[in-house]
Design an enzyme around this catalytic site. Structure first.
Site, PDB file in Angstrom:
ATOM      1  N   GLU A  80       1.151   0.788   7.790  1.00 49.05           N
ATOM      2  CA  GLU A  80      -0.267   0.957   7.466  1.00 49.05           C
ATOM      3  C   GLU A  80      -0.714  -0.327   6.776  1.00 49.05           C
ATOM      4  O   GLU A  80      -0.244  -0.630   5.684  1.00 49.05           O
ATOM      5  CB  GLU A  80      -0.480   2.093   6.468  1.00 49.05           C
ATOM      6  CG  GLU A  80      -0.010   3.447   6.887  1.00 49.05           C
ATOM      7  CD  GLU A  80      -0.136   4.423   5.714  1.00 49.05           C
ATOM      8  OE1 GLU A  80      -0.723   4.072   4.666  1.00 49.05           O
ATOM      9  OE2 GLU A  80       0.365   5.541   5.851  1.00 49.05           O
TER      10      GLU A  80
ATOM     11  N   ASP B  81      -6.576   5.598  -5.033  1.00 51.69           N
ATOM     12  CA  ASP B  81      -5.387   4.821  -5.358  1.00 51.69           C
ATOM     13  C   ASP B  81      -5.119   4.753  -6.854  1.00 51.69           C
ATOM     14  O   ASP B  81      -6.027   4.651  -7.663  1.00 51.69           O
ATOM     15  CB  ASP B  81      -5.516   3.403  -4.802  1.00 51.69           C
ATOM     16  CG  ASP B  81      -5.304   3.376  -3.299  1.00 51.69           C
ATOM     17  OD1 ASP B  81      -4.244   3.876  -2.863  1.00 51.69           O
ATOM     18  OD2 ASP B  81      -6.187   2.897  -2.563  1.00 51.69           O
TER      19      ASP B  81
END
Lengths: 271, 397
Positions: free
Chosen positions: A49, A60
Site C-alpha cells: 500500500e 492515523d
C-alpha cells in the site's frame, strides 16, 4: 504488474497468508521511498500500500502522521506518489494506493483512477470513504479493473458489514481494533471475530490491519485471515534508521521476518 | 422530525472511518427519539431559561447605527448567555443526548476556547468526564481559557501536530473518538463534520433564529431586511439564518475572515478563496491546494480561523439563498472598537466581523433598512489581542 487476486493466489500457493506492507510515498523523500518499497517487494511482500501523504490524516496515529509530515515537507504531491507507483509496479507484488478521499476528489475519481491504472497500480484503499459516498468512484475503478478496498470495523453491525463487503473488491480490510494506526502490544481479540463475521457475508479475501507489527502478531493473524497488513512498524524502522541505506536494510529485515511469520506450514488452507 | 438530512444539496454527507458509522447512527437515532420526547424538550427549555438565561435580548444600537448609513441595527445578544457565547446552546443539547446514550465522557475541539469552555461547563453540570483538544498554538494565544476549562474540571490536551490550531484539534478529537467511541461522545462544536452533526448542531442553535424572529416582529412589526452573522464553522449563523430561511425577502449574509485580505493568501475566506472538497468528514467549501491538501487558514480571531465551513452554508451559497463576504482583520477591529465606544458593548472578535459587515451593508441598503446582527459572543477573551492591536498596554520591559 501483479493484480490483487494474483497476489493472494501467489501467497496461497506458497502456503502463506498474504503479507501487505504500507509505506507513504515521499517518505522520507520521493527517491528514498522508491528504494524502500523495492526493498519490501524484494523481501517477498505480496502487496504494497503506497500512501499519499495528507495534511489531515485523522485515521492515523503519531508514527504515520510524522511520516506524512516529513513527506509533505519534502514537497511530495499526488503526482509524485503516482510516480513512485510507476517505479515499483513492474515487480511480483501488487501495488495499491492508500489515500484519504479528498486527494482523489480533487483530481476527480475518473482522472485519479485513470492515472493510477496508467502507473501500474491495481487498487486503492480509502480509509475515510464510506460505500454511501462511493458511487462514481466504484464505477471509475471497475472500468479499469482497480480493486476498491473498504474498511470494516469491530463496531460494524452485520447489516453494515454486508454493505461494506458488497461495495468492496479485491479484499476487505478488517480493522483489528477500534482506533488509529500504530503498533500495539497485542492484536485485539475483536479481530478474529470480525473476520469470522465477514466470512458470513462475503467470499472476498479478508486482510487484518491496524496494530499488527511483530512477526508473532503476524503469525497469529495469519492463522485466521487471508492477509496481514503492517504499516507503522515499517515506518518506525525508517524513522529510527540513521541514514537511507540503514533504512532500506531495516525495512528489508522486518519484511523478511514477517513474510516468514505469515507462513502456515502445519495448517490447512484457512478456507 | 422523522429523519435528519445527511446532505444539503451537493454538500454534507459522511466521510469517516467505518469505525465511527455505528456511533453516528446511534447519535442520529437518539437525537430523533429525544426531540420526539416532551421530557427532553422540556428539560432543554428549562436549562435554557434557568441556566443559560434565555431568551437572549434583542438590543437596538442607535449610536452604532449612525455609522451604518442610518439603517436601524438590532443585535441578538448571544454574548449575554452563560459562558459568554452562543456555544452553550448546542453544548447543553448534546450533553443531554450524551446522558441519554449512557455515555460518561465527552470530548471536544476548541479554537479560541469558547466551545471548550462551554463543553467543560456542561460536563461539570452533568457530572461527565471531559477532555478538550486544543492546538498548541491556541493554548498559548488563549491561556486564560485553558485555565477556565481546567477550573471547570476538564482535561486540556495541547495538540502539537500539523499547524497546531483548530483543524488539528479536530483531527485529534476524531482519533480519540475512534478509539474510545463506546463510552465517549464527541461533542462537536459547530455545524460541520460528518452527518448527523451539521443537522443536530443547527437544531440546537435554531433557538437563536426562532427567538430573534419573534422579537423583531414584536419590536417593529415587520421582518428585517437582512440578518447577518459571522461564519467560522458557521453555527451561530446557521442558528440565526434558520429562523428566516422561509422568508424570501430577508437577505441572509455571512461574513468570513478576510484576514490580511483574500489576495494576501492569509485569510479564512472559504467562499472567496476556497473550493468544494472534503474535510473533517463532510463535503463543503474548503481551503485547499491543487492536490487537495488543506491550506492553513488565518484570522486575527481564533474562532474564525478554520479552513472548512458548515456544509449547509455551502449549499445556501451555491443556490444563492445566502451570500458570504470576507471582512478583513482591520475592518473587524474597527467595528470592535466602534461598538465598544458607541454602545458600551465589547463584542467577541468573531462577532466583530458581523458588525463590520453590517456597517458595509447598512451603507448599501440606506436609512430605511433594518439589519439584525447576531452578536455571537462577548469580547472579554479578546482583551490581549485588542490591547496588542491598539497598543493599549504600556510597553513591556
Amino acid at each position: 504488474m501483479t493484480t490483487v487476486p494474483e497476489a493472494f493466489a501467489r501467497a496461497r500457493a506458497g502456503g502463506r497468508a498474504a503479507l501487505i506492507a504500507y509505506l507513504p510515498a515521499g517518505f522520507p523523500d520521493p527517491a528514498s521511498s522508491v528504494l524502500l518499497i523495492r526493498a519490501l517487494v524484494d523481501a517477498g511482500v505480496d502487496m504494497v500500500e503506497v500512501g499519499i501523504p495528507y495534511s489531515d490524516p485523522l485515521m492515523d496515529g503519531p508514527v504515520i502522521c510524522q511520516a506524512a509530515e516529513i513527506a509533505l515537507a519534502a514537497g511530495t504531491t499526488t503526482d509524485d506518489a503516482l510516480q513512485v507507483v510507476a517505479q515499483v509496479s513492474d515487480g511480483p507484488a501488487a501495488i495499491l494506493m492508500m489515500t484519504y478521499w479528498n486527494l482523489i476528489d480533487r483530481f476527480g475519481p475518473d482522472t485519479f483512477a485513470a492515472r493510477l491504472a496508467a502507473a501500474g497500480g491495481v487498487g486503492v484503499i480509502t480509509p475515510d470513504l464510506t460505500p454511501e459516498e462511493a458511487g462514481p468512484w466504484l464505477a471509475a475503478c471497475d472500468e479499469r479493473d482497480l480493486a476498491h478496498v473498504f474498511l470494516a470495523a469491530p463496531s460494524s453491525t452485520p447489516d453494515r458489514l454486508a454493505v461494506v463487503a458488497r461495495a468492496a473488491s479485491g479484499f476487505v480490510y478488517a480493522a483489528s481494533v477500534m482506533g488509529v494506526t500504530g503498533t500495539r502490544e497485542s492484536v485485539g481479540g475483536a479481530a478474529q471475530g470480525l473476520v469470522a463475521r465477514l466470512r458470513d457475508v462475503t467470499d472476498l479475501p479478508v486482510a487484518v490491519g491496524i496494530g499488527v507489527s511483530t512477526p508473532e502478531q503476524a503469525a497469529e493473524v495469519a492463522g485466521y485471515a487471508d492477509g496481514v497488513i503492517v504499516g507503522s512498524a515499517f515506518v518506525r524502522r525508517v524513522l529510527a534508521a540513521p541514514n537511507p541505506t540503514a533504512a532500506v536494510a531495516a525495512v528489508s529485515e522486518l519484511a523478511g521476518e514477517l513474510v516468514a511469520a505469515v507462513g502456515r506450514p502445519n495448517m490447512q488452507e484457512v478456507r | 422530525m422523522t429523519a435528519l438530512p445527511d446532505k444539503f444539496g451537493d454538500f454534507g454527507g459522511r466521510f469517516v472511518p467505518e469505525a465511527l458509522t455505528f456511533a453516528l447512527d446511534q447519535l442520529a437515532g437518539e437525537f430523533l427519539r429525544a426531540v420526539a420526547d416532551p421530557a427532553f424538550t422540556e428539560e432543554l427549555a428549562q436549562l435554557n431559561s434557568d441556566y443559560v438565561g434565555r431568551p437572549s435580548p434583542l438590543t437596538e444600537v442607535r449610536r452604532f447605527a449612525a455609522e451604518c448609513g442610518g439603517a436601524r441595527v438590532f443585535l441578538k445578544r448571544e454574548d449575554l448567555n452563560h459562558t459568554g457565547s452562543h456555544k452553550i446552546n448546542n453544548v447543553l443539547g448534546q450533553a443531554l443526548l450524551t446522558r441519554r446514550m449512557g455515555k460518561q465522557r465527552v470530548i471536544a475541539e476548541t479554537g479560541a476556547g469558547q466551545h471548550g469552555v462551554a463543553t467543560a461547563t456542561a460536563a461539570a453540570l452533568f457530572g461527565l468526564d471531559c477532555t478538550v483538544y486544543m492546538g498548541e498554538e491556541d493554548t498559548r494565544r488563549q491561556a486564560l481559557n485553558v485555565a477556565r476549562m481546567k477550573v471547570l474540571g476538564a482535561e486540556v490536551v495541547p495538540v502539537s501536530a500539523g499547524t497546531r490550531t483548530l483543524k488539528d484539534a479536530i483531527n485529534e478529537a476524531m482519533r480519540d473518538w475512534v478509539t474510545n467511541v463506546s463510552g465517549t461522545h464527541y461533542l462537536l462544536g459547530t455545524v460541520t463534520g460528518p452527518a448527523p452533526f451539521p443537522a443536530i448542531v443547527r437544531h440546537f442553535q435554531s433557538v437563536i433564529g426562532t427567538e430573534a424572529r419573534g422579537q423583531i416582529l414584536d419590536r417593529i412589526g415587520r421582518l428585517p431586511d437582512a440578518v447577518v452573522a459571522c461564519v467560522g464553522g458557521g453555527s451561530n449563523a446557521m442558528g440565526l439564518f434558520s429562523g428566516f430561511l422561509a422568508d424570501p425577502d430577508v437577505r441572509l449574509v455571512g461574513y468570513e475572515a478576510g484576514g490580511h485580505g483574500v489576495a494576501s493568501g492569509q485569510h479564512s475566506a472559504r467562499f472567496s478563496g476556497g473550493a468544494p472538497g472534503v474535510l473533517h468528514g463532510t463535503r463543503t467549501y474548503i481551503m485547499q491546494d491543487e492536490f487537495g491538501q488543506t491550506v492553513p487558514s488565518y484570522s486575527i480571531s481564533a474562532g474564525m480561523d478554520y479552513p472548512g465551513v458548515g456544509p449547509e452554508h455551502s449549499h445556501l451559497h451555491d443556490i444563492g439563498r445566502a451570500t458570504y463576504e470576507p471582512v478583513t482583520d482591520d475592518e473587524a477591529m474597527a467595528a470592535f472598537r466602534l461598538l465598544s465606544t458607541t454602545e458600551g458593548i465589547i463584542p467577541a472578535l468573531e462577532s466583530a466581523h458581523a458588525l463590520a459587515g453590517a456597517m458595509r451593508l447598512g451603507r448599501d441598503l440606506g436609512p430605511d433598512a433594518v439589519i439584525l446582527v447576531n452578536l455571537s459572543g462577548r469580547g472579554d477573551k479578546d482583551m490581549q489581542t485588542a490591547a496588542d492591536y491598539f497598543g493599549l498596554l504600556p510597553e513591556g520591559p
